[in-house]
Design a protein around this motif. Sequence first.
Motif, PDB file in Angstrom:
ATOM      1  N   VAL A 113      12.458  48.200  59.101  1.00  0.00           N
ATOM      2  CA  VAL A 113      12.203  47.269  59.745  1.00  0.00           C
ATOM      3  C   VAL A 113      11.041  47.611  60.774  1.00  0.00           C
ATOM      4  O   VAL A 113      10.586  48.500  60.953  1.00  0.00           O
ATOM      5  N   TYR A 114      10.346  46.292  61.071  1.00  0.00           N
ATOM      6  CA  TYR A 114       9.107  46.585  62.097  1.00  0.00           C
ATOM      7  C   TYR A 114       9.378  45.758  63.487  1.00  0.00           C
ATOM      8  O   TYR A 114       9.889  44.779  63.233  1.00  0.00           O
ATOM      9  N   GLY A 115       8.919  46.399  64.582  1.00  0.00           N
ATOM     10  CA  GLY A 115       8.934  45.676  65.865  1.00  0.00           C
ATOM     11  C   GLY A 115       7.994  44.696  66.134  1.00  0.00           C
ATOM     12  O   GLY A 115       8.123  44.028  67.142  1.00  0.00           O
ATOM     13  N   HIS A 116       7.223  44.363  65.250  1.00  0.00           N
ATOM     14  CA  HIS A 116       6.011  43.534  65.535  1.00  0.00           C
ATOM     15  C   HIS A 116       5.510  42.905  64.233  1.00  0.00           C
ATOM     16  O   HIS A 116       5.593  43.525  63.007  1.00  0.00           O
ATOM     17  N   MET A 117       4.799  41.676  64.445  1.00  0.00           N
ATOM     18  CA  MET A 117       4.327  41.175  63.203  1.00  0.00           C
ATOM     19  C   MET A 117       2.835  40.469  63.646  1.00  0.00           C
ATOM     20  O   MET A 117       3.006  39.864  64.810  1.00  0.00           O
ATOM     21  N   ASP A 118       1.841  40.606  62.927  1.00  0.00           N
ATOM     22  CA  ASP A 118       0.672  39.915  63.407  1.00  0.00           C
ATOM     23  C   ASP A 118      -0.338  40.015  62.179  1.00  0.00           C
ATOM     24  O   ASP A 118       0.127  40.139  61.132  1.00  0.00           O
ATOM     25  N   TYR A 119      -1.632  39.572  62.349  1.00  0.00           N
ATOM     26  CA  TYR A 119      -2.698  39.529  61.452  1.00  0.00           C
ATOM     27  C   TYR A 119      -4.059  39.977  61.857  1.00  0.00           C
ATOM     28  O   TYR A 119      -4.290  39.987  63.110  1.00  0.00           O
ATOM     29  N   GLY A 120      -4.919  40.460  60.959  1.00  0.00           N
ATOM     30  CA  GLY A 120      -6.067  41.243  61.688  1.00  0.00           C
ATOM     31  C   GLY A 120      -7.277  41.104  60.811  1.00  0.00           C
ATOM     32  O   GLY A 120      -8.306  41.651  60.928  1.00  0.00           O
ATOM     33  N   LYS A 121      -7.327  40.155  59.679  1.00  0.00           N
ATOM     34  CA  LYS A 121      -8.433  40.113  58.642  1.00  0.00           C
ATOM     35  C   LYS A 121      -9.633  39.496  59.413  1.00  0.00           C
ATOM     36  O   LYS A 121      -9.210  38.250  60.237  1.00  0.00           O
ATOM     37  N   LYS A 179      -1.511  48.142  64.777  1.00  0.00           N
ATOM     38  CA  LYS A 179      -1.668  49.386  64.272  1.00  0.00           C
ATOM     39  C   LYS A 179      -0.309  50.210  64.212  1.00  0.00           C
ATOM     40  O   LYS A 179      -0.055  50.903  63.242  1.00  0.00           O
ATOM     41  N   LYS A 180       0.265  49.980  65.219  1.00  0.00           N
ATOM     42  CA  LYS A 180       1.362  51.044  65.502  1.00  0.00           C
ATOM     43  C   LYS A 180       2.979  50.506  65.011  1.00  0.00           C
ATOM     44  O   LYS A 180       3.833  51.146  64.660  1.00  0.00           O
ATOM     45  N   TYR A 181       2.968  49.048  65.218  1.00  0.00           N
ATOM     46  CA  TYR A 181       4.138  48.539  65.033  1.00  0.00           C
ATOM     47  C   TYR A 181       4.518  47.530  64.030  1.00  0.00           C
ATOM     48  O   TYR A 181       5.596  47.133  63.716  1.00  0.00           O
ATOM     49  N   ALA A 182       3.353  47.127  63.266  1.00  0.00           N
ATOM     50  CA  ALA A 182       3.512  46.106  62.360  1.00  0.00           C
ATOM     51  C   ALA A 182       3.316  46.618  60.818  1.00  0.00           C
ATOM     52  O   ALA A 182       2.875  47.804  60.858  1.00  0.00           O
ATOM     53  N   PRO A 183       3.907  45.961  59.834  1.00  0.00           N
ATOM     54  CA  PRO A 183       3.484  46.468  58.379  1.00  0.00           C
ATOM     55  C   PRO A 183       2.230  46.872  58.273  1.00  0.00           C
ATOM     56  O   PRO A 183       1.262  45.834  58.640  1.00  0.00           O
ATOM     57  N   ALA A 184       2.016  47.679  57.269  1.00  0.00           N
ATOM     58  CA  ALA A 184       0.589  48.453  57.032  1.00  0.00           C
ATOM     59  C   ALA A 184      -0.297  47.238  56.545  1.00  0.00           C
ATOM     60  O   ALA A 184      -1.648  46.979  56.963  1.00  0.00           O
ATOM     61  N   ASN A 185       0.084  46.311  55.868  1.00  0.00           N
ATOM     62  CA  ASN A 185      -0.578  45.418  55.270  1.00  0.00           C
ATOM     63  C   ASN A 185      -1.178  44.366  56.064  1.00  0.00           C
ATOM     64  O   ASN A 185      -1.807  43.177  55.753  1.00  0.00           O
ATOM     65  N   ALA A 186      -0.363  44.247  57.473  1.00  0.00           N
ATOM     66  CA  ALA A 186      -0.674  43.142  58.179  1.00  0.00           C
ATOM     67  C   ALA A 186      -2.183  42.919  58.793  1.00  0.00           C
ATOM     68  O   ALA A 186      -2.683  42.052  58.639  1.00  0.00           O
ATOM     69  N   ALA A 187      -2.686  44.036  58.719  1.00  0.00           N
ATOM     70  CA  ALA A 187      -4.118  44.217  59.316  1.00  0.00           C
ATOM     71  C   ALA A 187      -5.153  43.567  58.319  1.00  0.00           C
ATOM     72  O   ALA A 187      -6.196  43.082  58.735  1.00  0.00           O
ATOM     73  N   GLY A 188      -4.751  43.229  56.889  1.00  0.00           N
ATOM     74  CA  GLY A 188      -5.655  42.652  56.033  1.00  0.00           C
ATOM     75  C   GLY A 188      -5.187  41.165  55.885  1.00  0.00           C
ATOM     76  O   GLY A 188      -5.552  40.642  54.924  1.00  0.00           O
ATOM     77  N   MET A 189      -4.231  40.728  56.521  1.00  0.00           N
ATOM     78  CA  MET A 189      -3.791  39.443  56.270  1.00  0.00           C
ATOM     79  C   MET A 189      -4.452  38.277  57.342  1.00  0.00           C
ATOM     80  O   MET A 189      -4.959  38.681  58.247  1.00  0.00           O
ATOM     81  N   THR A 190      -4.621  36.791  56.587  1.00  0.00           N
ATOM     82  CA  THR A 190      -5.098  36.029  57.485  1.00  0.00           C
ATOM     83  C   THR A 190      -3.684  35.273  58.061  1.00  0.00           C
ATOM     84  O   THR A 190      -2.496  35.583  57.670  1.00  0.00           O
ATOM     85  N   PHE A 191      -4.130  34.399  58.973  1.00  0.00           N
ATOM     86  CA  PHE A 191      -2.971  33.593  59.545  1.00  0.00           C
ATOM     87  C   PHE A 191      -1.975  32.815  58.550  1.00  0.00           C
ATOM     88  O   PHE A 191      -0.937  33.176  58.891  1.00  0.00           O
ATOM     89  N   SER A 192      -2.637  32.244  57.554  1.00  0.00           N
ATOM     90  CA  SER A 192      -1.538  31.480  56.753  1.00  0.00           C
ATOM     91  C   SER A 192      -0.853  32.675  55.892  1.00  0.00           C
ATOM     92  O   SER A 192       0.165  32.515  55.327  1.00  0.00           O
ATOM     93  N   GLU A 193      -1.437  34.014  55.627  1.00  0.00           N
ATOM     94  CA  GLU A 193      -0.865  34.690  54.719  1.00  0.00           C
ATOM     95  C   GLU A 193       0.341  35.638  55.603  1.00  0.00           C
ATOM     96  O   GLU A 193       1.493  35.885  54.835  1.00  0.00           O
ATOM     97  N   SER A 194       0.047  35.645  56.809  1.00  0.00           N
ATOM     98  CA  SER A 194       1.336  36.482  57.717  1.00  0.00           C
ATOM     99  C   SER A 194       2.302  35.332  58.004  1.00  0.00           C
ATOM    100  O   SER A 194       3.312  35.949  58.469  1.00  0.00           O
ATOM    101  N   GLY A 195       1.979  34.165  58.121  1.00  0.00           N
ATOM    102  CA  GLY A 195       3.127  33.218  58.487  1.00  0.00           C
ATOM    103  C   GLY A 195       4.402  33.317  58.130  1.00  0.00           C
ATOM    104  O   GLY A 195       5.475  33.393  58.609  1.00  0.00           O
ATOM    105  N   PRO A 196       4.660  33.494  56.573  1.00  0.00           N
ATOM    106  CA  PRO A 196       5.850  33.644  56.079  1.00  0.00           C
ATOM    107  C   PRO A 196       6.450  34.918  55.956  1.00  0.00           C
ATOM    108  O   PRO A 196       7.612  34.976  55.727  1.00  0.00           O
ATOM    109  N   VAL A 197       5.967  36.103  56.478  1.00  0.00           N
ATOM    110  CA  VAL A 197       6.605  37.312  56.550  1.00  0.00           C
ATOM    111  C   VAL A 197       7.620  37.396  57.302  1.00  0.00           C
ATOM    112  O   VAL A 197       8.671  37.957  56.802  1.00  0.00           O
TER     113      VAL A 197
END
Length: 553
Positions: free
Chosen positions: A218-226, A296-314
Motif C-alpha cells: 500500500v501507498y500513502g499518496h497518489m498523484d501524477y507527474g508527466k 517521490k516518497k509516498y506514491a507508486p513509482a510509476n505515478a511520476a510518468g502518468m498523466t491526469f487521466s492515467e492516474s485517475g483510476p489508480v
Amino acid sequence: MADEAAAKKWIDSEFQPSTLSKEDQLKEMQWFIKAAEPFKGMEINVVSETITTHAYESETLAKAFTEITGIKLKHDLIQEGDVVEKIQTQMQSGKNIYDAWVNDSDLIGTHYRYKQAIPLTDWMAGEGKDVTSPTLDLKDFIGLSFTTAPDGKVYQLPDQQFANLYWFRYDWFTNPDIKAKFKAKYGYELGVPVNWSAYEDIAEFFTNDIKEIDGVKVYGHMDYGKKDPSLGWRFTDAWLSMAGSGDKGIPNGLPVDEWGIRVEDCHPAGSTVERGGDTNGPAAVYSIEKYVDWLKKYAPANAAGMTFSESGPVPAQGAIAQQMFWYTAFTADMVKPGLPVMNADGTPKWRMAPSPHGAYWQEGMKLGYQDAGSWTLLKSTPVDRRKAAWLYAQFVTSKTVSLKKSHVGLTFIRESDIWDKSFTERAPQLGGLVEFYRSPARVQWSPTGTNIPDYPKLAQLWWQNIGDASSGAKTAQAAMDSLAAAQDKVLERLEKSGVQKECGPKMNPKKSAQEWFDAPGAPYPKLANEKPKGETIDYDTLIKSWPATPPKQ
C-alpha cells in the motif's frame, strides 16, 4: 405528432428520475419542439471534453434531442487540452469550427476581455430570446457566479461541475489496530487531515509503517507527474491557494489570486513577487516542493510518468490509502460493483472530504478548485446555427433531463437536483459527494476566476515550467521564478498590444521583494516553520457538522 410521441417515449424510458412530473416534462419538451421548427434538418456540431457526463450527452441525449426536435446533433468528445486549443483557433481565425462549446468557466476572464464569446445575458434578452426556454430557471444553477464576468453578465451556462477533494480509505482509517499504531507514533488521532502536516504524516505512515494490507503493498499518496498539459491543471486548479499562496477572499483571492497574479481594479498587474504577485513567492514554492517530495516518497513509482487521466483510476485498484488532489468526476468510476474499493452491499470502502490546507493558508482563503464545464457561444458562429446549438445546450441542462444526467455522471449543476429525494436515498453509496454538495463548504471551491486575461496562453506555461520541477531538472524555486517571469512577459505583451480594451493588463513597476513582503497581504515572507503539528478531524463528526436542509430559494 411524431416529435411529441418521441418525447413521450424518451420521458418514459430514459428521462427518469426528474424533479418534474411527467406532465411538466412533456410541456417542457413541447416548447423545445416548437422552438426547433425553423431549424429542422440542420446539422449542428458541438464539442466537450471526455468525462462520463459528456459521454452520456454524446451517446444518449444528442440522439434524444435529434428525435424530439428534428435537429441533427453531433456531439464530439475530445481531450480537454484540445478543446482549449480549438476554441482559441476559432477565436483567432473567426472560422466556425463548432456551433457551441462546453468550455471550462476557467476561461471567463478570457471571454470577457476578448469579446469573442456572446454574453448570454444579452443573447437571452435579444437575438436568442425566441430560443430561450421559459423553464431554464437560471437561479437553480449552482455555478452561475463562476460564469459571470465583472460586468455582471453571464457568459457561459454550466453543464457539469466537479470539485477536487480529499479521498481516503475509510475502512483503513477506522481500523482499530491501524488507528492505535498511528496514535502511538504521532500522538494524535488518524482521521481526515486538516493540514498538510497531517497529510504528510499519514502518507509516511501507510507507505513505510503499514506497508502491506491483506497481502497488497500500500501507498500513502497518489498523484501524477508527466510533463503534459494535464500537469498544468494540477497546479492552476488551486494547488497554490490550498498551500496558502495569494490573498484571502472568495472566490479567488483579492488582490492576488490562486495563479499568483495581482489584479488592481480588474487589471492584471504582475505575477512575480517584484511586481506584487505570488507565483514565485515562498508559499507557491513550498506548494511545489511538497508536491515533488510526496510524489517521490509516498506514491507508486510509476505515478511520476502518468498523466491526469492515467492516474485517475489508480485509487480504485485498492492500494492507495489517501489522495489529496482527487476530482469528484471520478466518482462514477469508483462506485462500480466488484471493485476492490467497494463493499458487497454497494457502499464504498472510501470517502471524500474537504482538502487539507498548507502551512501558509489562512481562514478566508480559497480551499480548492471546482470545475464548471459550461456552454459557450462564439460570435463567429452564424446566428441560425448558434440558435439551434443553444437549444441543445438548454436541452441537456433542462429539468427534464438534468436529474437523470446527475445520476449518470455525478456532476451536479442544479440545486433542485442536489436536494432531490433520489440523492438522499443514494447518498450512502457515494462516499460523501452528496453531503459535500449540500454543505456550505462548497463555496470555498471555485474555478479559475476573472483575473486570468488569456487562459490558453498562460495555462501552457504552467506544465512546461512545473514539469522541470517534477522531473528534477530544476529546483521548485527556479521553476516558479521561470514561470512567474514567463507569465509577466505574456501580460506585458497583452498590455502593449492594447487588444484587451476593458480590464486589460496594467503592469506594476518592479520593487524589491522585501517591500512587497512588508506590505499587507500577499506575497507573504517565508515561514520559519513550514511543518506545524499535524491536525485531523473525525470524518463522521465532520459530516454531522454540515446542515441537512436545503437553502431558501
